[in-house]
Design an enzyme around this catalytic site. Structure first.
Site, PDB file in Angstrom:
ATOM      1  N   ILE A 171       0.543  60.896 -15.141  1.00 57.66           N
ATOM      2  CA  ILE A 171       1.226  59.756 -14.516  1.00 57.66           C
ATOM      3  C   ILE A 171       1.203  58.543 -15.444  1.00 57.66           C
ATOM      4  O   ILE A 171       2.168  57.776 -15.493  1.00 57.66           O
ATOM      5  CB  ILE A 171       0.594  59.436 -13.142  1.00 57.66           C
ATOM      6  CG1 ILE A 171       0.815  60.621 -12.201  1.00 57.66           C
ATOM      7  CG2 ILE A 171       1.185  58.159 -12.556  1.00 57.66           C
ATOM      8  CD1 ILE A 171       0.085  60.524 -10.887  1.00 57.66           C
ATOM      9  N   GLY A 223      -3.502  57.051 -11.825  1.00 53.04           N
ATOM     10  CA  GLY A 223      -4.216  56.974 -13.089  1.00 53.04           C
ATOM     11  C   GLY A 223      -4.411  58.296 -13.817  1.00 53.04           C
ATOM     12  O   GLY A 223      -5.017  58.321 -14.889  1.00 53.04           O
ATOM     13  N   GLN A 224      -3.875  59.392 -13.279  1.00 53.94           N
ATOM     14  CA  GLN A 224      -4.000  60.661 -13.979  1.00 53.94           C
ATOM     15  C   GLN A 224      -3.198  60.605 -15.274  1.00 53.94           C
ATOM     16  O   GLN A 224      -2.181  59.930 -15.364  1.00 53.94           O
ATOM     17  CB  GLN A 224      -3.486  61.823 -13.110  1.00 53.94           C
ATOM     18  CG  GLN A 224      -4.253  62.037 -11.846  1.00 53.94           C
ATOM     19  CD  GLN A 224      -3.755  61.164 -10.697  1.00 53.94           C
ATOM     20  OE1 GLN A 224      -3.014  60.212 -10.876  1.00 53.94           O
ATOM     21  NE2 GLN A 224      -4.194  61.483  -9.495  1.00 53.94           N
ATOM     22  N   LYS A 225      -3.635  61.344 -16.267  1.00 57.40           N
ATOM     23  CA  LYS A 225      -3.003  61.308 -17.594  1.00 57.40           C
ATOM     24  C   LYS A 225      -1.494  61.548 -17.513  1.00 57.40           C
ATOM     25  O   LYS A 225      -0.710  60.839 -18.141  1.00 57.40           O
ATOM     26  CB  LYS A 225      -3.663  62.317 -18.527  1.00 57.40           C
ATOM     27  CG  LYS A 225      -3.218  62.179 -19.959  1.00 57.40           C
ATOM     28  CD  LYS A 225      -4.019  63.088 -20.865  1.00 57.40           C
ATOM     29  CE  LYS A 225      -3.561  62.939 -22.287  1.00 57.40           C
ATOM     30  NZ  LYS A 225      -4.308  61.990 -23.054  1.00 57.40           N
TER      31      LYS A 225
END
Length: 183
Positions: A75, A71-73
């Site tokens: 990714i 969920g990191q930006k």
């Protein structure tokens, strides 16, 4: 081309009862914990997902390939690479993190507009309901304007990934809707 032939094969010879589900949401929402509750039935210590995890889960005599996407930006920018032939999206909301509320709503809206997901059903998990002060599923539904969604079948489910509450009911809904669509 392979996508077209697989669709024709399913229509001619029946569904293979194997479907693709993608679990997405912002970082630390509980996606990986949900995946391992489905696959192992227990909480395991996790670290942020860098890329993806895929586990096969059997539920109601249906084989599910469940993809947990980080969920990191950075990714989130490549989520589209995983969405081909997606039957369902499970969008996980951290019901306790009000600081990321706008960012989460924006990402959810992008998913609804994504052409690769036009045939997918959407389950929204209002996760972390076991923590005091968590936004209720009804409040999240109101803030995300879920009642305005006319393009997809959707359902919101209150849950706690660590307590394993609400997860079975949510997956029941997903499988029922996928099977209805693939009759």
């Amino acid at each position: 081309m392979g996508f077209v032939f697989s669709k024709i094969f399913k229509k001619l010879f029946g569904s293979s009862n194997s479907f693709n589900i993608h679990i997405v949401g912002l970082q630390n929402a509980g996606k990986t914990t949900i995946l391992y509750q489905y696959n192992l039935g227990k909480v395991i210590e996790t670290t942020p997902t860098l890329g993806s995890n895929m586990e096969e889960v059997n539920h109601k005599n249906v084989k599910l390939k469940v993809w947990d996407l980080g969920g990191q930006k950075s990714i989130r920018e490549v989520w589209d690479n995983y969405f081909l032939e997606s039957d369902a999206v499970i969008y996980v909301v951290d019901s306790t993190d009000k600081s990321k509320e706008d960012e989460s709503m924006e990402e959810f809206q992008k998913l609804l507009k994504n052409e690769l997901l036009k045939n997918a059903v959407f389950l929204i998990f209002a996760n972390k309901q076991d923590i005091e002060g968590a936004m209720t599923a009804d409040l999240i539904a109101e803030k995300y304007k879920l009642s305005d969604i006319k393009t997809h079948q959707w359902h919101i489910q209150a849950c706690s990934a660590v307590k394993n509450t609400g997860l079975g009911e949510g997956l029941d809904w997903v499988v029922d809707k996928i099977l209805e669509k693939n009759k």
